[in-house]
Design a protein around this motif. Structure first.
Motif, PDB file in Angstrom:
ATOM      1  N   UNK A  39      52.877 -16.079  -7.674  1.00  0.00           N
ATOM      2  CA  UNK A  39      52.588 -14.669  -7.964  1.00  0.00           C
ATOM      3  C   UNK A  39      51.619 -14.103  -6.931  1.00  0.00           C
ATOM      4  N   UNK A  40      50.625 -14.898  -6.555  1.00  0.00           N
ATOM      5  CA  UNK A  40      49.689 -14.445  -5.518  1.00  0.00           C
ATOM      6  C   UNK A  40      50.407 -14.255  -4.184  1.00  0.00           C
ATOM      7  N   UNK A  41      51.309 -15.173  -3.845  1.00  0.00           N
ATOM      8  CA  UNK A  41      52.058 -15.038  -2.590  1.00  0.00           C
ATOM      9  C   UNK A  41      52.912 -13.776  -2.608  1.00  0.00           C
ATOM     10  N   UNK A  42      53.582 -13.532  -3.714  1.00  0.00           N
ATOM     11  CA  UNK A  42      54.465 -12.370  -3.829  1.00  0.00           C
ATOM     12  C   UNK A  42      53.685 -11.066  -3.751  1.00  0.00           C
ATOM     13  N   UNK A  43      52.560 -10.975  -4.476  1.00  0.00           N
ATOM     14  CA  UNK A  43      51.844  -9.704  -4.605  1.00  0.00           C
ATOM     15  C   UNK A  43      50.668  -9.532  -3.648  1.00  0.00           C
ATOM     16  N   UNK A  44      50.066 -10.633  -3.221  1.00  0.00           N
ATOM     17  CA  UNK A  44      48.897 -10.529  -2.335  1.00  0.00           C
ATOM     18  C   UNK A  44      49.195 -10.961  -0.906  1.00  0.00           C
ATOM     19  N   UNK A  45      50.347 -11.587  -0.689  1.00  0.00           N
ATOM     20  CA  UNK A  45      50.701 -12.088   0.633  1.00  0.00           C
ATOM     21  C   UNK A  45      51.229 -11.060   1.616  1.00  0.00           C
ATOM     22  N   UNK A  46      51.781  -9.937   1.146  1.00  0.00           N
ATOM     23  CA  UNK A  46      52.315  -8.944   2.090  1.00  0.00           C
ATOM     24  C   UNK A  46      51.228  -8.326   2.971  1.00  0.00           C
ATOM     25  N   UNK A  47      51.681  -7.565   3.942  1.00  0.00           N
ATOM     26  CA  UNK A  47      50.764  -6.894   4.875  1.00  0.00           C
ATOM     27  C   UNK A  47      49.825  -5.948   4.129  1.00  0.00           C
ATOM     28  N   UNK A  48      48.740  -5.593   4.794  1.00  0.00           N
ATOM     29  CA  UNK A  48      47.778  -4.650   4.211  1.00  0.00           C
ATOM     30  C   UNK A  48      48.455  -3.311   3.907  1.00  0.00           C
ATOM     31  N   UNK A  50      51.606  -2.795   3.069  1.00  0.00           N
ATOM     32  CA  UNK A  50      52.419  -2.930   1.861  1.00  0.00           C
ATOM     33  C   UNK A  50      51.539  -3.022   0.625  1.00  0.00           C
ATOM     34  N   UNK A  51      50.436  -3.748   0.713  1.00  0.00           N
ATOM     35  CA  UNK A  51      49.531  -3.837  -0.444  1.00  0.00           C
ATOM     36  C   UNK A  51      48.974  -2.459  -0.794  1.00  0.00           C
ATOM     37  N   UNK A  52      48.673  -1.658   0.208  1.00  0.00           N
ATOM     38  CA  UNK A  52      48.180  -0.296  -0.040  1.00  0.00           C
ATOM     39  C   UNK A  52      49.271   0.550  -0.693  1.00  0.00           C
ATOM     40  N   UNK A  53      50.511   0.369  -0.258  1.00  0.00           N
ATOM     41  CA  UNK A  53      51.636   1.096  -0.864  1.00  0.00           C
ATOM     42  C   UNK A  53      51.807   0.694  -2.323  1.00  0.00           C
ATOM     43  N   UNK A  54      51.681  -0.596  -2.603  1.00  0.00           N
ATOM     44  CA  UNK A  54      51.781  -1.071  -3.983  1.00  0.00           C
ATOM     45  C   UNK A  54      50.699  -0.445  -4.848  1.00  0.00           C
ATOM     46  N   UNK A  55      49.469  -0.496  -4.367  1.00  0.00           N
ATOM     47  CA  UNK A  55      48.347   0.051  -5.122  1.00  0.00           C
ATOM     48  C   UNK A  55      48.537   1.545  -5.369  1.00  0.00           C
ATOM     49  N   UNK A  56      49.011   2.264  -4.358  1.00  0.00           N
ATOM     50  CA  UNK A  56      49.249   3.703  -4.511  1.00  0.00           C
ATOM     51  C   UNK A  56      50.320   3.965  -5.572  1.00  0.00           C
ATOM     52  N   UNK A  70      39.141 -14.063 -10.174  1.00  0.00           N
ATOM     53  CA  UNK A  70      40.151 -15.105 -10.402  1.00  0.00           C
ATOM     54  C   UNK A  70      41.078 -14.829 -11.582  1.00  0.00           C
ATOM     55  N   UNK A  71      40.728 -13.861 -12.423  1.00  0.00           N
ATOM     56  CA  UNK A  71      41.578 -13.544 -13.564  1.00  0.00           C
ATOM     57  C   UNK A  71      42.459 -12.326 -13.313  1.00  0.00           C
ATOM     58  N   UNK A  72      42.701 -12.040 -12.040  1.00  0.00           N
ATOM     59  CA  UNK A  72      43.577 -10.930 -11.664  1.00  0.00           C
ATOM     60  C   UNK A  72      44.328 -11.302 -10.391  1.00  0.00           C
ATOM     61  N   UNK A  73      45.524 -10.753 -10.258  1.00  0.00           N
ATOM     62  CA  UNK A  73      46.341 -10.928  -9.054  1.00  0.00           C
ATOM     63  C   UNK A  73      46.739  -9.544  -8.575  1.00  0.00           C
ATOM     64  N   UNK A  74      46.350  -9.196  -7.369  1.00  0.00           N
ATOM     65  CA  UNK A  74      46.624  -7.877  -6.799  1.00  0.00           C
ATOM     66  C   UNK A  74      46.161  -6.768  -7.744  1.00  0.00           C
TER      67      UNK A  74
END
Length: 149
Positions: A39-48, A50-56, A70-74
């Motif tokens: 899950x961390x690889x899928x959601x936190x592994x992408x480029x900065x 893409x992570x910004x796009x996800x958060x938006x 540690x109790x949260x992923x992305x």
């Protein structure tokens, strides 16, 4: 091979599921990582970017997924984790509750999104973002597979 929707649904804790999509990340070594690590690889592994796009996108949906530690992923709080699966949950001020499930099997990593829509506003919003959601999940899984080798 297709993901086992019933087994993934057993990890979900929503009272009602208004939408579900399931995906399979095909990999030769699915058991090389735990469900949390995948899950961390899928959601936190992408480029900065893409992570910004996800958060938006999550913010636009009103999802409260800005948790750290540690109790949260992305930003998604971990609602449950065990050796078989991990469950992340985000609640929206707009009436949408989302759960993400990652499950490791011999055939690969199963990834699902479960959504509960509490009102017409949430239903309308989800209908509008669904095509983009599906494209992004597919992209996230392809990227994780490439990074995992």
């Amino acid at each position: 091979m297709e993901p086992n929707t019933d087994t993934l649904h057993a990890c979900c804790t929503l009272d009602r599921v208004d939408h579900v999509d399931t995906h399979l990340l095909a990999t030769d070594q699915p058991h090389s990582r735990t469900p949390e690590q995948w899950a961390r690889e899928i959601l936190e592994g992408p480029s900065a970017a893409m992570r910004a796009r996800l958060t938006a996108g999550w913010t636009m949906l009103g999802l409260r997924v800005h948790h750290r530690g540690p109790d949260a992923i992305a930003g998604w709080p971990i609602a449950h984790r065990d050796a078989e699966c991990i469950l992340l949950q985000g609640d929206s001020l707009l009436g949408l509750t989302g759960q993400l499930v990652a499950r490791v099997t011999d055939g690969g990593v199963e990834f699902a999104t479960f959504v509960q829509l509490a009102n017409p506003v949430a239903r309308t919003l989800w209908t509008r973002v669904l095509p983009t959601h599906l494209e992004i999940v597919d992209s996230l899984l392809r990227g994780a597979a490439e990074r995992a080798g």
